[in-house]
Enzyme design. Structure first.
Site, PDB file in Angstrom:
ATOM      1  N   SER A 148      16.441  39.619  -6.956  1.00 36.58           N
ATOM      2  CA  SER A 148      17.077  38.799  -6.297  1.00 36.58           C
ATOM      3  C   SER A 148      18.781  39.140  -6.233  1.00 36.58           C
ATOM      4  CB  SER A 148      17.045  37.203  -6.572  1.00 36.58           C
ATOM      5  OG  SER A 148      18.020  36.565  -6.179  1.00 36.58           O
ATOM      6  N   TYR A 161      16.363  30.958 -13.045  1.00 36.73           N
ATOM      7  CA  TYR A 161      16.091  31.784 -11.858  1.00 36.73           C
ATOM      8  C   TYR A 161      16.880  33.068 -12.296  1.00 36.73           C
ATOM      9  CZ  TYR A 161      14.951  33.621  -7.048  1.00 36.73           C
ATOM     10  OH  TYR A 161      14.634  34.447  -6.268  1.00 36.73           O
TER      11      TYR A 161
END
Length: 256
Positions: A148, A161
């Protein structure tokens, strides 16, 4: 597009989380490019729907129920995939995601941290454990991990995350070094906010979040098909000397 022109003709691609979002867009694009696609998905209805949609347009797809947080499920899934198609050329670790429970580290529930680690990081690690072994038996191939942009730039409120995705970026580089002698390339895609159906629903209810996101992504929000396009390139022989890279697909967020 004819099979002779297809960039992935003859290849077998295994895609986790392929029932929806980026994974579904990638599965459909891979099939269009001539790949035989394994839909490795936990949600049976979504997985079968994706496989049916590909087959309805003349592509080749095979669904296998897969829970990437469970080692036995992954091992069985990889075995089923190689038994069905006879080989494995591309491993796309797409399954993962964040939730609204995530927060800054001092506020984030411990359970949410382990959820992110199990799904995003362990799911990638264990699929590589069994998937790379299958690629080695076939003489090489391409591994595409899903990191990400939040593993590349600082952001607020996603400390579980970002921990998981940062781990994916790190093991991508180490596995690239480890498996290059086996002619296996390992790269990662690092999208910013991508307009999947889930994200669209979230942004519709939080217009302020949409505005803030658009400010950071200078060229606009990312579409699933744009991530799929880059995944096709990494899966194809066009990227045969590219390995160990974490490629941002972020509208310029990581550069600003």
């Amino acid at each position: 597009m004819t099979v002779a022109q297809a960039r992935l003709a003859g290849k077998v691609a295994y895609i986790t989380g392929a029932g929806s979002g980026i994974g579904r867009a990638a599965a459909q694009r891979f099939a269009l490019e001539g790949a035989r696609v394994v839909i490795a998905e936990f949600n049976e209805a979504l997985g079968l729907s994706c496989a049916d949609a590909i087959q309805a347009t003349g592509g080749q797809a095979f669904y296998v129920n897969t829970d990437v947080t469970n080692e036995d499920s992954v091992r069985t899934s990889i075995m089923a995939a190689t038994a069905h198609w006879g080989r494995l050329d591309v491993l796309y670790n797409n399954a993962g995601g964040s939730t609204s429970v995530d927060a800054q580290v001092t506020d984030c529930p411990v359970d949410e941290f382990w959820r992110a680690i199990r799904l995003d990081l362990f799911g990638t690690w264990v699929t590589c454990k069994y998937g790379i072994a299958a690629l080695m038996r076939n003489g090489g191939g391409s591994v595409i991990n899903s990191s990400s942009v939040f593993s590349l730039v600082g952001t607020r409120g996603k400390d579980a995350y970002t921990a998981a995705k940062g781990g994916i970026s790190a093991i991508t580089r180490s596995m690239a070094v480890e498996y290059a002698p086996h002619r296996i390339r390992v790269n990662a895609l690092a999208p910013a906010v991508t307009m999947t159906e889930r994200v669209k629903s979230l942004l519709q209810t939080q217009p302020d979040l949409l505005n803030k996101t658009c400010e950071r992504q200078l060229l606009g929000l990312t579409e699933p098909e744009e991530v799929a396009t880059m995944a096709v390139w990494l899966a194809s022989d066009e990227s045969k000397t590219v390995t160990g890279q974490v490629i941002a697909i972020d509208g310029g967020m990581s550069a600003s």
